[in-house]
Design an enzyme around this catalytic site. Structure first.
Site, PDB file in Angstrom:
ATOM      1  N   MET A   1       0.811  -1.663   0.276  1.00  0.00           N
ATOM      2  CA  MET A   1      -0.184  -0.008  -0.101  1.00  0.00           C
ATOM      3  C   MET A   1       1.125   1.140  -0.032  1.00  0.00           C
ATOM      4  O   MET A   1       0.497   2.117   0.221  1.00  0.00           O
ATOM      5  CB  MET A   1      -1.080   0.020   1.234  1.00  0.00           C
ATOM      6  CG  MET A   1      -0.548  -0.409   2.646  1.00  0.00           C
ATOM      7  SD  MET A   1      -1.142   0.381   3.937  1.00  0.00           S
ATOM      8  CE  MET A   1      -0.235  -0.393   5.172  1.00  0.00           C
ATOM      9  N   PRO A   2       1.810   1.041  -0.631  1.00  0.00           N
ATOM     10  CA  PRO A   2       2.802   2.658  -0.614  1.00  0.00           C
ATOM     11  C   PRO A   2       2.452   3.221  -1.284  1.00  0.00           C
ATOM     12  O   PRO A   2       1.637   3.327  -2.320  1.00  0.00           O
ATOM     13  CB  PRO A   2       4.331   2.095  -1.324  1.00  0.00           C
ATOM     14  CG  PRO A   2       3.881   0.436  -0.928  1.00  0.00           C
ATOM     15  CD  PRO A   2       2.360   0.177  -1.139  1.00  0.00           C
TER      16      PRO A   2
END
Length: 133
Positions: A1-2
């Site tokens: 989820m960067p």
């Protein structure tokens, strides 16, 4: 989820090079932080003269106008060893594939938690789904 923000001096990188940078960053996150391949959220910002500043030699690193600021917000939990390997691999891959100078790869990791994310619909999907990415 960067979530990735990349800032650079205007006219230093064309559309093709920005695509390469995006791909290399994404692949490095997959390889070193086990991020899912489809988890790609990146924003690129070009800056005009007077909007982009850097020290040309802070900590003994000789930077040029080809500098990339890469800020990555991501879930906490990566080890120092993982982070060091990631930094090294990212700088090496960018310098080899673009090419660009390793000295011009400036990375900041910003750790946070699941409750700090909403991927749309006003929901905290990572809490709802019990993910641990």
């Amino acid at each position: 989820m960067p979530f990735i923000r990349v800032s650079y001096y205007e006219h230093q990188y064309d559309r093709n090079k920005l695509g390469q940078i995006s791909r290399i960053i994404g692949n490095s996150l997959v390889d070193y932080f086990n991020v899912p391949e489809e988890d790609r959220f990146q924003v690129f910002h070009s800056h005009k003269e007077g909007e982009f500043y850097y020290s040309p030699s802070y900590l003994g690193v000789k930077r040029s106008d080809g500098l990339l600021y890469i800020q990555i917000s991501l879930k906490s939990g990566r080890t120092t060893t993982q982070k060091r390997r990631f930094y090294r691999a990212l700088a090496q891959q960018l310098s080899t594939e673009l090419p660009m100078r390793q000295e011009d790869v400036f990375v900041v990791l910003v750790d946070n938690e699941f409750e700090d994310w909403s991927f749309g619909n006003g929901e905290a999907q990572m809490l709802k789904n019990g993910c641990d990415v």
